[in-house]
Design a protein around this motif. Structure first.
Motif, PDB file in Angstrom:
ATOM      1  N   VAL A 149       0.868  -1.177   0.000  1.00  6.28           N
ATOM      2  CA  VAL A 149       0.000   0.000   0.000  1.00  6.28           C
ATOM      3  C   VAL A 149       0.903   1.225   0.000  1.00  6.28           C
ATOM      4  N   ARG A 150       0.765   2.054  -1.005  1.00 11.97           N
ATOM      5  CA  ARG A 150       1.591   3.254  -1.118  1.00 11.97           C
ATOM      6  C   ARG A 150       0.700   4.495  -1.152  1.00 11.97           C
ATOM      7  N   CYS A 151       0.986   5.395  -0.275  1.00  8.21           N
ATOM      8  CA  CYS A 151       0.284   6.684  -0.252  1.00  8.21           C
ATOM      9  C   CYS A 151       1.178   7.658   0.502  1.00  8.21           C
ATOM     10  N   GLY A 152       1.882   8.445  -0.230  1.00  7.22           N
ATOM     11  CA  GLY A 152       2.812   9.389   0.379  1.00  7.22           C
ATOM     12  C   GLY A 152       3.284  10.402  -0.648  1.00  7.22           C
ATOM     13  N   ARG A 153       4.378  11.079  -0.324  1.00  5.66           N
ATOM     14  CA  ARG A 153       4.873  12.133  -1.198  1.00  5.66           C
ATOM     15  C   ARG A 153       5.312  11.586  -2.549  1.00  5.66           C
ATOM     16  N   THR A 154       5.817  10.360  -2.582  1.00  3.93           N
ATOM     17  CA  THR A 154       6.310   9.810  -3.845  1.00  3.93           C
ATOM     18  C   THR A 154       5.197   9.586  -4.864  1.00  3.93           C
ATOM     19  N   VAL A 155       3.984   9.325  -4.415  1.00  2.00           N
ATOM     20  CA  VAL A 155       2.872   9.094  -5.349  1.00  2.00           C
ATOM     21  C   VAL A 155       1.882  10.258  -5.360  1.00  2.00           C
ATOM     22  N   ASN A 156       2.153  11.279  -4.564  1.00  2.00           N
ATOM     23  CA  ASN A 156       1.283  12.460  -4.520  1.00  2.00           C
ATOM     24  C   ASN A 156       2.119  13.730  -4.736  1.00  2.00           C
ATOM     25  N   PRO A 157       2.520  13.991  -5.981  1.00  2.00           N
ATOM     26  CA  PRO A 157       3.291  15.202  -6.260  1.00  2.00           C
ATOM     27  C   PRO A 157       2.463  16.452  -6.001  1.00  2.00           C
ATOM     28  N   GLN A 158       3.128  17.580  -5.904  1.00  2.00           N
ATOM     29  CA  GLN A 158       2.462  18.830  -5.552  1.00  2.00           C
ATOM     30  C   GLN A 158       1.385  19.209  -6.557  1.00  2.00           C
ATOM     31  N   GLU A 159       1.625  18.924  -7.836  1.00  2.00           N
ATOM     32  CA  GLU A 159       0.618  19.293  -8.836  1.00  2.00           C
ATOM     33  C   GLU A 159      -0.693  18.541  -8.621  1.00  2.00           C
ATOM     34  N   ASP A 160      -0.631  17.259  -8.176  1.00  2.00           N
ATOM     35  CA  ASP A 160      -1.857  16.522  -7.860  1.00  2.00           C
ATOM     36  C   ASP A 160      -2.510  17.082  -6.602  1.00  2.00           C
ATOM     37  N   ILE A 161      -1.690  17.434  -5.605  1.00  2.00           N
ATOM     38  CA  ILE A 161      -2.245  18.026  -4.380  1.00  2.00           C
ATOM     39  C   ILE A 161      -2.966  19.327  -4.709  1.00  2.00           C
ATOM     40  N   ASP A 162      -2.375  20.131  -5.598  1.00  2.00           N
ATOM     41  CA  ASP A 162      -3.003  21.395  -5.980  1.00  2.00           C
ATOM     42  C   ASP A 162      -4.338  21.172  -6.685  1.00  2.00           C
ATOM     43  N   ARG A 163      -4.480  20.044  -7.341  1.00  2.00           N
ATOM     44  CA  ARG A 163      -5.738  19.737  -8.032  1.00  2.00           C
ATOM     45  C   ARG A 163      -6.709  18.966  -7.136  1.00  2.00           C
ATOM     46  N   GLY A 164      -6.361  18.771  -5.880  1.00  2.00           N
ATOM     47  CA  GLY A 164      -7.254  18.088  -4.950  1.00  2.00           C
ATOM     48  C   GLY A 164      -7.271  16.581  -5.101  1.00  2.00           C
ATOM     49  N   ILE A 165      -6.195  16.009  -5.631  1.00  2.00           N
ATOM     50  CA  ILE A 165      -6.135  14.572  -5.879  1.00  2.00           C
ATOM     51  C   ILE A 165      -5.237  13.917  -4.846  1.00  2.00           C
ATOM     52  N   VAL A 166      -5.714  12.813  -4.264  1.00  2.00           N
ATOM     53  CA  VAL A 166      -4.872  11.975  -3.422  1.00  2.00           C
ATOM     54  C   VAL A 166      -4.762  10.610  -4.089  1.00  2.00           C
ATOM     55  N   ASN A 167      -3.567  10.149  -4.314  1.00  2.00           N
ATOM     56  CA  ASN A 167      -3.310   8.888  -5.011  1.00  2.00           C
ATOM     57  C   ASN A 167      -2.987   7.790  -4.006  1.00  2.00           C
ATOM     58  N   ILE A 168      -3.653   6.656  -4.172  1.00  2.00           N
ATOM     59  CA  ILE A 168      -3.400   5.472  -3.349  1.00  2.00           C
ATOM     60  C   ILE A 168      -3.097   4.323  -4.297  1.00  2.00           C
ATOM     61  N   ILE A 169      -1.956   3.704  -4.148  1.00  2.00           N
ATOM     62  CA  ILE A 169      -1.582   2.583  -5.002  1.00  2.00           C
ATOM     63  C   ILE A 169      -1.559   1.318  -4.151  1.00  2.00           C
ATOM     64  N   VAL A 170      -2.351   0.339  -4.581  1.00  2.00           N
ATOM     65  CA  VAL A 170      -2.450  -0.938  -3.869  1.00  2.00           C
ATOM     66  C   VAL A 170      -2.079  -2.043  -4.848  1.00  2.00           C
ATOM     67  N   GLY A 171      -1.158  -2.882  -4.470  1.00  2.00           N
ATOM     68  CA  GLY A 171      -0.791  -4.034  -5.286  1.00  2.00           C
ATOM     69  C   GLY A 171      -0.942  -5.316  -4.491  1.00  2.00           C
ATOM     70  N   PHE A 172      -1.263  -6.405  -5.177  1.00  4.34           N
ATOM     71  CA  PHE A 172      -1.424  -7.681  -4.475  1.00  4.34           C
ATOM     72  C   PHE A 172      -1.016  -8.825  -5.395  1.00  4.34           C
ATOM     73  N   ALA A 173      -0.575  -9.904  -4.793  1.00  4.38           N
ATOM     74  CA  ALA A 173      -0.197 -11.115  -5.516  1.00  4.38           C
ATOM     75  C   ALA A 173      -1.292 -12.152  -5.305  1.00  4.38           C
ATOM     76  N   PRO A 174      -2.192 -12.325  -6.267  1.00  5.61           N
ATOM     77  CA  PRO A 174      -3.332 -13.228  -6.051  1.00  5.61           C
ATOM     78  C   PRO A 174      -2.921 -14.694  -6.087  1.00  5.61           C
ATOM     79  N   VAL A 175      -3.699 -15.483  -5.394  1.00  6.34           N
ATOM     80  CA  VAL A 175      -3.535 -16.937  -5.475  1.00  6.34           C
ATOM     81  C   VAL A 175      -4.283 -17.420  -6.708  1.00  6.34           C
ATOM     82  N   LYS A 176      -3.589 -18.109  -7.584  1.00  8.16           N
ATOM     83  CA  LYS A 176      -4.218 -18.602  -8.809  1.00  8.16           C
ATOM     84  C   LYS A 176      -4.572 -20.071  -8.645  1.00  8.16           C
ATOM     85  N   PRO A 177      -5.671 -20.492  -9.261  1.00  8.29           N
ATOM     86  CA  PRO A 177      -6.112 -21.882  -9.074  1.00  8.29           C
ATOM     87  C   PRO A 177      -5.129 -22.877  -9.674  1.00  8.29           C
TER      88      PRO A 177
END
Length: 507
Positions: A464-492
């Motif tokens: 789960v990533r949500c910090g300065r690295t994924v939320n540059p100032q230009e996105d903050i100025d536009r009212g955007i908060v970015n949350i990046i979630v990655g997962f490794a699914p179990v495959k059948p």
């Protein structure tokens, strides 16, 4: 907290910042089709087949949807969302049964059935003696048995109704809010006359067989009709569109429209094979003529054979969507959305036969094309033996090839979408980002502990990533908060390979 002037200990409660993200249900199944009765273009929740029968009528040989709903509950389904589609018997026809109740002033009280259909002919209206010296009146509504008109199966009583608009007991408003049977079509000026005998409703029609024009035509979405009546529902996860009539399957346009809508709503469409599909060798080439491949659609073959109670329980052919949806719901409840709804535990209850008995070689040609096969085996009987989306063809090499992987992604998306609504309008800075990481991380950690992901540690299973690295100032100025979630699914474990070697003792 303000410190007072006297010495002592002061207690202050602080917000923990923890907001629990709850996982959404993933087995709410929507059915779209024709029924004898019930509200039209209005999603209605039913929790068992008895409730479906009361609201939408029992099994009807002209409407395959009822059979699909019954098979859904027989196989472990617990919550269905029913959308009744009606095709008027004539242009602009309402197909509503009506009754005229005489009134003292000459203008009668005209009542109409709450929904179109022949069922309205079983309705009766009774005006008993009114309260003494009062302008109000009483009204009793009855539904009698179709085979025995003297037997009342449903009765509604409304007391102290009035004809004054704005009054809390105004007859039009009361019936619209509380009656499942009747609506007011015309209100009189004077109190209705006491009836000496129940007044029967006349008219009403079941309409013509439905077509794609009533189910999936592009213009229906603006009016929230047909398939798009589901816009009125908060959530559904699986979509079944049984044949419009016993001999009319949904075509390419309907399946494609439904698949696109499922992508918009984070749901899975269960696609049924046409009745003409009886030769397994011809199925791979015919898939593209049935539905455009989509990560939110899964195709099952062949059709099932089950007892038809309307034909002395003789076996008849039915589409598999309802039974498969029930198996998916049952698997979700027992194992979780990340478990493939297939295998020896995915038995098809109430299905003694399949229309085509596939061999291993035939199955071997269908599986690489993204066709989920229903198989017959000696001990478990009839089972679901495939768990791919229509993007599961080997040549496509899609990340959404497997149905449990796609459904797990949809589960995470929908849960996080609903569980992070509190973020809107919060100050977009590090304190908010740390709260997001805490809450989303706790949700993903819970899934990891339940076995939803690969890996032996959380770091291997998800991030789960949500910090300065994924939320540059230009996105903050536009009212955007970015949350990046990655997962490794179990495959059948779709292919289990066992290597056997013969050895000589003592060597």
């Amino acid at each position: 907290m303000a410190i007072t002037s006297y010495p002592g200990v002061y207690i202050q409660e602080l917000d923990s910042g923890v907001r629990v993200i709850n996982g959404v249900s993933m087995s709410i199944t929507a059915f779209v089709g024709r029924a004898r009765r019930g509200p039209v273009d209005s999603p209605t929740t039913v929790n068992n087949f008895g409730e479906f029968s009361r609201r939408f009528g029992d099994l009807w040989d002209e409407a395959p949807m009822g059979y699909a709903v019954a098979q859904f509950f027989d196989n472990g389904g617990s919550e269905a969302l029913i959308v009744r589609v009606h095709n008027p018997s004539a242009p602009n026809a309402e197909d509503l049964a009506e009754a005229i109740v005489p009134a003292a002033g000459g203008t009668p009280l005209r009542l109409a059935a709450a929904a179109p259909g022949n069922w309205g002919r079983q309705l009766r209206a009774v005006v008993p003696p009114p309260p003494a010296a009062a302008a109000a009146f009483h009204l009793t509504l009855q539904e009698v048995s179709a085979t025995n008109p003297k037997q009342v199966v449903t009765e509604e009583r409304f007391l102290n109704l009035t004809l004054v608009q704005g009054d809390p007991r105004f007859v039009t408003d009361v019936l619209a809010a509380q009656s499942r049977l009747v609506r007011v079509k015309q209100s009189p000026l004077d109190r209705p006359m006491v009836t000496q005998a129940p007044i029967a409703f006349t008219g009403g029609a079941d309409g013509k067989p439905i077509t794609a024009d009533q189910v999936s035509a592009p213009g229906l979405r603006d009016g929230r009709q047909g398939l798009y009546a589901l816009e009125e529902s908060d959530l559904f996860n699986l979509l079944c569109i049984p044949p419009f009539t016993p001999g009319t399957d949904p075509g390419l346009a309907t399946w494609d429209a439904a698949a696109r809508y499922c992508q918009d709503r984070r749901a899975i469409l269960l696609v049924d094979p046409p009745e003409a599909w009886v030769d397994p060798a011809a199925v791979p080439a015919a898939v593209s003529t049935l539905v455009t491949r989509s990560p939110n659609a899964a195709l099952y073959f062949p059709r099932i054979r089950a007892a038809d109670s309307l034909r002395e329980n003789r076996l008849a052919s039915f589409v598999p969507c309802g039974a498969v949806a029930g198996v998916i719901a049952r698997t979700d409840a027992v194992r979780g959305v990340w478990k493939a709804p297939a295998g020896q535990d995915a038995t098809l209850n109430g299905v003694p036969e399949l229309t085509v008995r596939l061999t291993d070689e035939q199955h071997g040609k269908l599986n690489p094309e993204g066709v989920n096969c229903l198989r017959t085996f000696p001990v478990p009987g009839r089972v679901v033996w495939g768990a791919r989306t229509t993007m599961g063809a080997d040549q496509l090499a899609s990340q959404w090839a497997y149905l449990p992987v796609r459904r797990l992604a949809l589960y995470i998306e929908e849960s996080l979408y609903r569980g992070t609504q509190w973020v809107v309008f919060e100050p977009n800075d590090e304190p908010l980002w740390s709260q997001i990481r805490l809450n989303v991380g706790a949700f993903m950690s819970g899934l990891f502990r339940r076995g939803a992901f690969q890996g032996t540690t959380p770091a291997q299973a998800y991030f789960v990533r949500c910090g300065r690295t994924v939320n540059p100032q230009e996105d903050i100025d536009r009212g955007i908060v970015n949350i990046i979630v990655g997962f490794a699914p179990v495959k059948p474990a779709e292919f289990v390979v066992i290597s056997i070697q013969q050895i000589r003792p003592g060597v």
